[in-house]
Write a protein that holds these residues in place. Structure first.
Motif, PDB file in Angstrom:
ATOM      1  N   THR A  67       0.865  -1.181   0.000  1.00  0.00           N
ATOM      2  CA  THR A  67       0.000   0.000   0.000  1.00  0.00           C
ATOM      3  C   THR A  67       0.904   1.234   0.000  1.00  0.00           C
ATOM      4  OG1 THR A  67      -0.112  -0.080   2.429  1.00  0.00           O
ATOM      5  CG2 THR A  67      -1.951  -1.071   1.195  1.00  0.00           C
ATOM      6  N   PRO A  68       0.422   2.362  -0.522  1.00  0.00           N
ATOM      7  CA  PRO A  68       1.281   3.556  -0.570  1.00  0.00           C
ATOM      8  C   PRO A  68       1.839   3.947   0.797  1.00  0.00           C
ATOM      9  CG  PRO A  68      -0.664   3.889  -1.910  1.00  0.00           C
ATOM     10  CD  PRO A  68      -0.860   2.595  -1.202  1.00  0.00           C
ATOM     11  N   THR A  76       0.492   9.728   8.683  1.00  0.00           N
ATOM     12  CA  THR A  76       1.798  10.297   8.352  1.00  0.00           C
ATOM     13  C   THR A  76       1.674  11.643   7.649  1.00  0.00           C
ATOM     14  OG1 THR A  76       1.777   9.065   6.268  1.00  0.00           O
ATOM     15  CG2 THR A  76       2.872   8.027   8.143  1.00  0.00           C
ATOM     16  N   GLY A  77       0.466  12.155   7.518  1.00  0.00           N
ATOM     17  CA  GLY A  77       0.279  13.413   6.819  1.00  0.00           C
ATOM     18  C   GLY A  77      -0.554  14.391   7.621  1.00  0.00           C
ATOM     19  N   GLU A  78      -0.879  15.479   6.974  1.00  0.00           N
ATOM     20  CA  GLU A  78      -1.698  16.511   7.600  1.00  0.00           C
ATOM     21  C   GLU A  78      -3.130  16.001   7.775  1.00  0.00           C
ATOM     22  OE1 GLU A  78      -3.346  21.018   6.558  1.00  0.00           O
ATOM     23  OE2 GLU A  78      -2.010  19.929   5.191  1.00  0.00           O
ATOM     24  N   SER A  84      -3.465  15.436  -3.038  1.00  0.00           N
ATOM     25  CA  SER A  84      -2.192  16.069  -3.355  1.00  0.00           C
ATOM     26  C   SER A  84      -1.310  15.045  -4.053  1.00  0.00           C
ATOM     27  CB  SER A  84      -1.507  16.600  -2.087  1.00  0.00           C
ATOM     28  OG  SER A  84      -1.204  15.533  -1.203  1.00  0.00           O
ATOM     29  N   ALA A  85      -0.105  15.472  -4.403  1.00  0.00           N
ATOM     30  CA  ALA A  85       0.828  14.556  -5.059  1.00  0.00           C
ATOM     31  C   ALA A  85       1.252  13.431  -4.125  1.00  0.00           C
ATOM     32  CB  ALA A  85       2.058  15.335  -5.538  1.00  0.00           C
ATOM     33  N   ASP A  86       1.323  13.691  -2.835  1.00  0.00           N
ATOM     34  CA  ASP A  86       1.721  12.657  -1.879  1.00  0.00           C
ATOM     35  C   ASP A  86       0.530  11.787  -1.466  1.00  0.00           C
ATOM     36  OD1 ASP A  86       4.359  13.542  -1.872  1.00  0.00           O
ATOM     37  OD2 ASP A  86       3.950  15.033  -0.296  1.00  0.00           O
ATOM     38  N   PHE A  87      -0.615  12.409  -1.304  1.00  0.00           N
ATOM     39  CA  PHE A  87      -1.824  11.679  -0.887  1.00  0.00           C
ATOM     40  C   PHE A  87      -2.898  11.916  -1.950  1.00  0.00           C
ATOM     41  CE2 PHE A  87       0.503  13.016   2.905  1.00  0.00           C
ATOM     42  CZ  PHE A  87       0.698  11.803   3.552  1.00  0.00           C
ATOM     43  N   GLY A  95      -4.852  11.861   9.877  1.00  0.00           N
ATOM     44  CA  GLY A  95      -3.723  12.037   8.971  1.00  0.00           C
ATOM     45  C   GLY A  95      -3.341  10.789   8.196  1.00  0.00           C
ATOM     46  N   ARG A  96      -4.215   9.798   8.139  1.00  0.00           N
ATOM     47  CA  ARG A  96      -3.914   8.560   7.415  1.00  0.00           C
ATOM     48  C   ARG A  96      -4.313   8.689   5.944  1.00  0.00           C
ATOM     49  NH1 ARG A  96      -7.129   4.646  11.465  1.00  0.00           N
ATOM     50  NH2 ARG A  96      -8.632   6.296  10.953  1.00  0.00           N
ATOM     51  N   ASP A  97      -3.566   8.039   5.102  1.00  0.00           N
ATOM     52  CA  ASP A  97      -3.819   8.082   3.668  1.00  0.00           C
ATOM     53  C   ASP A  97      -5.117   7.351   3.342  1.00  0.00           C
ATOM     54  OD1 ASP A  97      -3.349   8.495   0.913  1.00  0.00           O
ATOM     55  OD2 ASP A  97      -2.480   6.491   0.751  1.00  0.00           O
ATOM     56  N   VAL A  98      -6.054   8.043   2.700  1.00  0.00           N
ATOM     57  CA  VAL A  98      -7.345   7.451   2.379  1.00  0.00           C
ATOM     58  C   VAL A  98      -7.191   6.337   1.346  1.00  0.00           C
ATOM     59  CG1 VAL A  98      -9.617   7.902   1.373  1.00  0.00           C
ATOM     60  CG2 VAL A  98      -8.615   9.541   2.980  1.00  0.00           C
ATOM     61  N   LEU A  99      -6.329   6.528   0.354  1.00  0.00           N
ATOM     62  CA  LEU A  99      -6.135   5.512  -0.669  1.00  0.00           C
ATOM     63  C   LEU A  99      -5.610   4.210  -0.071  1.00  0.00           C
ATOM     64  CD1 LEU A  99      -6.044   4.577  -3.600  1.00  0.00           C
ATOM     65  CD2 LEU A  99      -3.788   5.666  -3.805  1.00  0.00           C
ATOM     66  N   SER A 100      -4.655   4.302   0.832  1.00  0.00           N
ATOM     67  CA  SER A 100      -4.115   3.093   1.460  1.00  0.00           C
ATOM     68  C   SER A 100      -5.185   2.368   2.262  1.00  0.00           C
ATOM     69  CB  SER A 100      -2.938   3.464   2.368  1.00  0.00           C
ATOM     70  OG  SER A 100      -1.887   4.056   1.628  1.00  0.00           O
TER      71      SER A 100
END
Length: 309
Positions: A67-68, A76-78, A84-87, A95-100
């Protein structure tokens, strides 16, 4: 007329081509099964449903290995960040990545669907075959248990089992599998009883075929198409039940990801991060719809009255 009588092939009926001539009736008869198979493979419900389910399965298998971002309780993010390019799909309130999380949720959905359907199939088919092929008191006892289980709503019975065993992935799978086994047992019993009354099955038993041979050679192959359709529908119901239990806080705990828990966590921040709430619901609807369409397609392929062969 003389040419027809003197022909080495014998007299021919007017307008009937020889059997070895391309385009003859023999070639048409030989090609008929292939055309019937092609029509069944082009069933819109089967193709669309299989494609939708394949997408979820592939994403779930990929997320099992990668997973990303790591799935956990902390991000790990805001917090509540937009795409964004990172998320790519933004972040949630932690702050967890929705895609992951969506990818890991697909893995969880595939595991729940496969395992719960396997449990329901083993228990339901065993009980249904026993009820149809053994003594009268076994049939009555099995039917009473099955009717009692069917009387309880699936979600309510699953909540009861999860409450007793504790909220975990195994509890959710066991609860959904046991709930679905009652329906499978009822369908198996009805269809197996019909097959066992057929003349060829009675003749096979009279010729010395044992109980297991009769079940393996005659009962299971004849009830398999109907059961396969029901199992596809049960897989969709299992995913929906797991999402409901997770939404209520009775599903698997982190680090396991769940589309239902994502909906629960995102409902308070839907205005700030709408993707975190909309996408899990869309994926649940996508998967359940795909399984239902796949079940309809299998029914069309297995039912001669719907094939138009």
């Amino acid at each position: 007329m003389t040419d027809q009588l003197d022909s080495p092939r014998g007299p021919l009926t007017a307008g009937t081509p020889p059997a070895d001539v391309p385009g003859s009736a023999a070639d048409a008869s030989a090609a008929a099964p292939h055309r019937a198979t092609a029509r069944r493979l082009r069933s819109p419900s089967f193709v669309v449903g299989a494609s939708m389910v394949a997408v979820v399965v592939l994403v779930g298998l990929a997320a099992f290995f990668w997973t990303p971002y790591t799935i956990g309780t902390r991000g790990t993010g805001e917090r509540l960040g937009g795409p964004s390019a990172d998320f790519w799909l933004g972040t949630d309130k932690l702050g967890r990545d929705v895609l992951s999380q969506l990818m890991a949720g697909a893995t969880n959905a595939v595991v729940v669907a496969v395992c719960s359907v396997a449990i329901a199939a083993v228990l339901g088919i065993t009980l249904g075959v026993l009820a149809a092929s053994t003594t009268r008191w076994v049939d009555v006892a099995v039917l009473n248990v099955v009717d009692l289980m069917i009387a309880f709503p699936t979600l309510l019975l699953a909540m009861l089992i999860v409450t007793v065993r504790g909220a975990s992935l195994s509890s959710v799978i066991a609860a959904i599998g046991i709930s679905g086994a009652a329906v499978i047992a009822r369908i198996t019993r009805i269809n197996a009883s019909r097959v066992l009354r057929e003349d060829y099955v009675v003749a096979a038993a009279a010729s010395g075929t044992g109980w297991w041979g009769t079940v393996r050679r005659h009962v299971l192959p004849n009830v398999a198409p109907t059961l396969l359709v029901q199992l596809m529908l049960l897989a969709g119901a299992a995913i929906l039940a797991e999402a409901s239990l997770s939404y209520l806080g009775l599903g698997p705990r982190p680090p396991y990801a769940s589309w239902g828990r994502m909906l629960n966590e995102a409902q308070a921040t839907i205005s700030a991060a709408p993707l975190a709430a909309i996408l899990p619901g869309l994926l649940i609807a996508w998967t359940v719809l795909g399984l239902n369409l796949l079940g309809d397609g299998i029914r069309e392929r297995s039912d001669p009255s719907l094939r138009g062969d």
